[in-house]
Design an enzyme around this catalytic site. Structure first.
Site, PDB file in Angstrom:
ATOM      1  N   LYS A   1       8.940   2.304  80.386  1.00 19.48           N
ATOM      2  CA  LYS A   1       8.703   1.681  81.692  1.00 19.48           C
ATOM      3  C   LYS A   1       9.874   1.974  82.635  1.00 19.48           C
ATOM      4  CE  LYS A   1       7.045  -2.613  81.749  1.00 19.48           C
ATOM      5  NZ  LYS A   1       5.746  -2.748  82.408  1.00 19.48           N
TER       6      LYS A   1
ATOM      7  N   ARG B   1      10.913  -7.768  82.396  1.00 15.65           N
ATOM      8  CA  ARG B   1       9.922  -7.206  81.458  1.00 15.65           C
ATOM      9  C   ARG B   1      10.590  -6.348  80.405  1.00 15.65           C
ATOM     10  NH1 ARG B   1       4.697  -6.221  84.629  1.00 15.65           N
ATOM     11  NH2 ARG B   1       5.251  -6.800  86.710  1.00 15.65           N
TER      12      ARG B   1
ATOM     13  N   GLY C   1       1.421  -5.309  75.105  1.00 15.90           N
ATOM     14  CA  GLY C   1       1.213  -6.733  74.825  1.00 15.90           C
ATOM     15  C   GLY C   1       2.039  -7.282  73.678  1.00 15.90           C
TER      16      GLY C   1
ATOM     17  N   MET D   1       5.445  -7.415  73.423  1.00 17.73           N
ATOM     18  CA  MET D   1       6.691  -8.100  73.787  1.00 17.73           C
ATOM     19  C   MET D   1       6.477  -8.885  75.078  1.00 17.73           C
ATOM     20  SD  MET D   1       9.522  -5.347  72.694  1.00 17.73           S
ATOM     21  CE  MET D   1       8.809  -4.053  73.649  1.00 17.73           C
TER      22      MET D   1
ATOM     23  N   ARG E   1       2.848   5.536  82.996  1.00 19.51           N
ATOM     24  CA  ARG E   1       3.196   6.082  81.681  1.00 19.51           C
ATOM     25  C   ARG E   1       2.067   6.988  81.216  1.00 19.51           C
ATOM     26  NH1 ARG E   1       2.319   0.314  78.622  1.00 19.51           N
ATOM     27  NH2 ARG E   1       0.126   0.169  79.117  1.00 19.51           N
TER      28      ARG E   1
ATOM     29  N   HIS F   1     -10.663   8.513  42.501  1.00 24.95           N
ATOM     30  CA  HIS F   1     -11.953   9.201  42.478  1.00 24.95           C
ATOM     31  C   HIS F   1     -12.747   8.907  43.746  1.00 24.95           C
ATOM     32  CE1 HIS F   1     -16.254   9.520  41.422  1.00 24.95           C
ATOM     33  NE2 HIS F   1     -15.849  10.639  40.847  1.00 24.95           N
TER      34      HIS F   1
ATOM     35  N   SER G   1      -1.609  27.516  42.804  1.00 21.97           N
ATOM     36  CA  SER G   1      -2.038  26.510  43.775  1.00 21.97           C
ATOM     37  C   SER G   1      -1.367  25.208  43.377  1.00 21.97           C
ATOM     38  CB  SER G   1      -3.562  26.365  43.736  1.00 21.97           C
ATOM     39  OG  SER G   1      -3.946  25.370  44.647  1.00 21.97           O
TER      40      SER G   1
ATOM     41  N   CYS H   1      -3.717  22.550  46.953  1.00 25.69           N
ATOM     42  CA  CYS H   1      -5.070  21.997  46.957  1.00 25.69           C
ATOM     43  C   CYS H   1      -5.091  20.498  46.688  1.00 25.69           C
ATOM     44  CB  CYS H   1      -5.967  22.742  45.981  1.00 25.69           C
ATOM     45  SG  CYS H   1      -5.411  22.604  44.279  1.00 25.69           S
TER      46      CYS H   1
ATOM     47  N   TYR I   1      -1.621  29.270  52.134  1.00 27.18           N
ATOM     48  CA  TYR I   1      -2.773  28.506  52.626  1.00 27.18           C
ATOM     49  C   TYR I   1      -2.717  27.054  52.160  1.00 27.18           C
ATOM     50  CZ  TYR I   1      -4.849  28.893  47.944  1.00 27.18           C
ATOM     51  OH  TYR I   1      -5.076  28.806  46.602  1.00 27.18           O
TER      52      TYR I   1
END
Ligand code: PEP
Ligand code: MG
Length: 931
Positions: free
Chosen positions: A26, A96, A105, A107, A380, A496, A812, A879, A899
């Protein structure tokens, strides 16, 4: 510590937009707007460093700060020709909070500070409105008492009610039969007359005296010190702490405190206040969008007592001439700011355009109009939905406001989940039931069912169902398929339920410890904001619940959802992302259907096909059980022969879907007992089919039980004791590859061995696979290239990666197991205590969700270095579930892997995250010569 105070006003500011760390969002925004010549009431920001010093000194303002503040107030006074604490020309201020990251909201804010009886009289004279001055005064006392003096707001409600009754009597309204809300509607604040307000103020002061034993502070400076302390204190209030935890905001940042001259939106019908966005924060559409309330202060807009009006008339508001506020028309048009104050509206449109151009991003603005004069109070970067983020980024790049690279970096990868799954309607009312782990994103509503069979039955009748289980096992797969969403009491992010639901793109909340499932119902413990249990309720089969798998939230009843929709802008952003990323993105997919989904989302191959998931259909599980429970090799081979055609068929389907792309198939991994009969009925069915007494099967069942199956007889250990299993699988893969290749489709099979830890294990399994492959090639009269590789899932495997690479053409990293084995934390039990670990700051995030870079990450790097040293060009992938997690992907990019592989629905997330990681890596190396 540097200077404590940064002043802004009169077209000049000490700070600027770059100083968010010091001035908060702010404060930095106010300074920058002032520099841009935008009308901003003057004021000053007390820095976040002062806040931190305040805490370090046991909640005392550092020496000298009060003097600096007095000097800054002096500057305000001369700029505005007013005096703080003077009845003649009163200067009032707002105080503020404002942290580096916006915490809406969370603080505290205090308005109209600097009033006492005498000054309120002066203000009345100066503005010509006694009602206005007294209204400002009574609001100030109420807020100050609540926030600074700790006298809760509701203690004043009765007094306010009495003032309304007095005003009602004067207005001739019969208030006797009205409840509080009706009375407020009949006698809104604007109708409270000076006499009622004066009496109310006196009563409020009496309440403060009664509650605190001291009179309400009359001295404006005493008020100011109290308010600044309260703003700093609010940095550590409970709700701010909870918000910080949710958004990973460090406590060490502290908040700044902004003291600013008041402007009044409640000085009559030529005044007002409102909020605006430079583009639509929900759709991203390029139109000026917002609301305002005439004759009101900011808190009225937030309080929601009066309904705000639109800023623009319908059909306008499109700054580019495109789009507009649709459909409102009529009364709304007449009440719009555009209709009511066209000049102010025109100025606001200009200001918002300036701000968006300057900040090069969508802005969220707060403004006040005091007697037809516009003031900006805040600016902002605006929060937005995932959908809006994509559209805004792409359109801004096309408008030339930002580059394509910036557009890629503007969209938080996790937020595009919203585009791929239905999501909870943010405006819908909801009743929170419980919270668990955000295991698989998307919203789902349905009737609760407690078994997979029931899920299938009710879904067959066309009902939407949510499958609720303590935890799921592979046997629940048909129920998971039939359900809209899955809720489990136990299990973590790699349980799972979580893994399978992600693969299916279904909503899943896992490890929800507030629920316990037994005997066909679910008991839910309810908690208050502080985490203390308050009540228990029972949810029965057939009751409706809604899951938000993206946040791990469970709601009671049906909550409306918004459907998924992929936009043209999304496709465009993905094309830009693909052009800059280095990491390839593959998918974890076990069926032809999942493979197709993955390919449609842009997967460049399959990084993990878990073959065990193919064994759970009714016919197959039977053969699998026969295989496991058979006495001796011959029996096992007979059962495996039944499985072979199923496996081959599945692989043919997967190879076809992935034509021209690599497909990594992992041979059987989980402990065999996972496939065993779960109850007497299944045992008897099997006994009949096999012609073996149930007792014998039961004994065998018990023999196979393990104390710690995750570290037991699983992975390639199965093949060392029963090689025929891997032989059957290798045959199915190679036969399928030959069949598909014979149809002229390019195949790239990769056979992967799980849980290896020694070179010898790989040498044995490799010889086995190669022998089978040669046999099949001879039978079929054709050869295909089959690569052989291994998963790295054990610390030992990472350490001896050099030896393993002698046998393996690719690695992998199975980071689910590698996390489990490196940390010594069971994947299946982690859900019970990892939450507490994250809460206590031991882990920043669940390590099964986001890679533990320091520990598991180092094992990955060791495996990479030793593996590549032994076999240059060794292909490396990931993976585990981390392959779809943006911050883990950033690590894998830095680690130089080839990858990542993730569930189909996370493929777009991973593509974007990989692009962002590539851009980050590039900027840390410095600009490219061509830039
Ligand atoms: C892993 O361990 O990371 C992995 C991908 O295998 P699974 O989750 O099937 O054990
Ligand atoms: Mg594993």
């Amino acid at each position: 510590m540097g200077r404590s105070i940064y002043f802004f006003g009169g077209g000049q500011a000490d700070g600027d937009a770059q100083q968010k760390e010091l001035l908060g969002g702010k404060g930095a925004g106010l300074a920058e707007m002032t520099r841009l010549g935008i009308p901003v009431p003057p004021g000053f920001t007390v820095t976040t460093e002062v806040c931190n010093a305040y805490y370090a000194a046991g909640k005392a303002l550092p020496a000298g700060v009060e003097d600096e503040i007095r000097a800054a107030i002096g500057r305000l006074e001369s700029l505005l020709d007013a005096r703080f604490g003077s009845p003649e020309a009163p200067l009032l201020v707002s105080v503020r909070s404002g942290a580096r990251a916006s915490m809406p909201g969370m603080m505290d804010t205090i308005l109209n500070l600097g009033l006492n009886d005498e000054i309120a009289r002066g203000l009345a004279e100066r503005t010509g409105s006694e009602r206005f001055a007294l209204d400002a005064y009574r609001r100030f006392i109420l807020t100050y008492a609540d926030i600074v003096l700790g006298v809760p707001r509701d203690r004043f409600e009765e007094a306010l009610g009495r003032a309304r009754e007095q005003a009602a009597a004067r207005l001739g309204v019969d208030a006797t039969r009205l409840n509080a809300a009706e009375l407020e509607r009949k006698v809104p604040d604007s109708l409270l007359d000076p006499e009622s307000l004066a009496a109310l103020i006196q009563r409020q002061k009496d309440i403060v005296l009664g509650a605190t034993g001291r009179p309400f502070p009359d001295d404006p400076y005493a008020q100011l010190w109290g308010a600044i302390r309260a703003v700093f204190d609010s940095w550590k209030n409970h709700r701010a702490q909870v918000y910080r935890k949710m958004h990973d905001i460090p406590e060490a940042w502290g908040t700044a405190c902004n003291v600013q001259a008041m402007v009044f939106g409640n000085l009559g019908d030529d005044s007002g206040t409102g909020v605006a966005f430079t583009r639509d924060p929900s759709t991203g559409e390029r139109r000026f969008y917002g609301e305002w309330l005439p004759n009101a202060q900011g808190e009225d807009v937030v309080a929601g007592v009066r309904t705000p009006h639109p800023l623009s008339k319908s059909g306008t508001g499109g700054v580019s001439g495109a789009g507009g506020v649709s459909g409102a028309g009529g009364v709304d048009d007449a009440c719009s700011l555009e209709a009511q104050m066209p000049d102010v509206y025109a100025e606001l449109v200009e200001v918002q355009a300036t701000l968006e151009r300057h900040f090069r991003d969508m802005q969220d603005l707060e403004f006040t109009i005091q007697q037809k004069k516009l003031f900006l109070l805040q600016c902002r970067t605006g929060k937005r939905t995932g959908r809006a983020a994509v559209r805004i980024a792409v359109e801004m790049a096309k408008e030339g406001l930002i580059s394509q690279r910036e557009a890629i970096l503007r969209v938080e990868p996790g937020s595009i989940d919203q585009l791929l799954h239905p999501s909870i309607d943010p405006s819908a009312p909801k009743k929170l039931l419980a919270r668990g782990l955000p295991a698989s994103p998307g919203a789902a509503t349905g009737q609760v069912v407690f078994s997979a069979d029931e899920a299938e039955r009710r879904a067959g009748q066309g009902k939407a169902v949510i499958l609720v289980r303590s935890e799921t096992s592979p046997e629940d797969i048909h129920g998971m398929k039939a359900a809209r969403g899955i809720l489990t009491a136990r299990g973590g992010m790699t349980s799972h339920a979580a893994v399978v639901a992600r693969g299916m793109g279904k909503s899943c909340v896992a490890g929800c410890s507030a629920i316990s499932v037994s005997q066909g119902q679910m008991a839910v413990t309810l908690y208050d904001d502080h985490g203390h249990p308050t009540d228990t309720i029972t949810v029965k089969a057939g009751d409706l619940i809604t899951l938000d798998g993206g946040t791990g939230t469970v709601y009671l009843g049906a909550v409306p959802t918004v459907p998924a929709a992929l936009s043209g802008e999304f496709e465009e952003l993905m094309v830009w992302a693909d052009a800059v990323r280095r990491l390839r993105v593959r998918s974890n997919a076990d069926t032809p259907h999942d493979a197709r989904t993955a390919r449609n989302f842009g997967a460049e191959g399959i990084g993990l096909c878990r073959t065990e998931h193919m064994f759970f259909d009714e016919e197959r599980i039977q053969a699998m059980r026969e295989m496991i429970l058979a006495d001796g090799e011959a029996g096992r081979r007979r059962a495996l022969a039944k499985l072979l055609p199923f496996q081959r068929g599945d692989f043919v389907g997967v190879f076809r879907e992935m034509a021209g792309l690599p497909v990594t198939i992992r041979l059987l991994d989980p402990p065999l007992h996972e496939f065993l009969p779960q109850d007497e009925a299944q045992l008897h069915q099997l006994s009949k089919a096999m012609g073996v007494p149930a007792q014998d099967l039961s004994r065998k069942n018990e023999e196979l039980a393990e104390y710690n199956p995750m570290l037991g007889h699983r992975g390639c250990r199965l093949a060392i004791t029963s090689p025929e299993i891997y032989e059957m699988q290798a045959r199915a893969i190679v036969e399928a590859a030959c069949e598909v290749a014979a149809a002229g489709i390019e195949v790239e099979p990769e056979i992967m061995i799980p849980l290896s830890m020694t070179r010898r294990e790989l040498a044995i399994t490799r010889a086995l696979v190669e022998a089978v492959a040669e046999k099949v090639f001879a039978e079929k009269g054709r050869r295909v290239d089959v690569r052989f590789g291994t998963m790295i899932e054990l610390p030992r495997a990472a350490l001896v990666a050099g030896e393993l690479a002698e046998e393996a053409e690719f690695f992998s990293f199975g980071t689910n197991d590698l996390t489990q084995t490196a940390l010594g934390i069971s994947r299946d039990d982690a859900g019970r205590f990892l939450g507490a670990y994250v809460e206590a700051g031991i882990f920043a995030k669940d390590p099964f969700q986001s890679l533990d870079a320091a520990g598991v990450g180092e094992l990955v790097e060791i495996g990479r270095d030793r593996g590549r040293a032994a076999r240059p060009g060794l292909k490396l992938g990931v993976c585990g579930e981390h392959g779809g997690d943006p911050s883990s992907i950033a690590f894998f990019e830095r680690a130089g892997l080839d990858y990542v592989s993730c569930s189909p629905f996370r493929v777009p997330v991973a593509r974007l995250a990989a692009a962002q990681a590539a851009l980050a890596a590039e900027s840390s190396r410095g600009p490219r010569a061509t830039d």
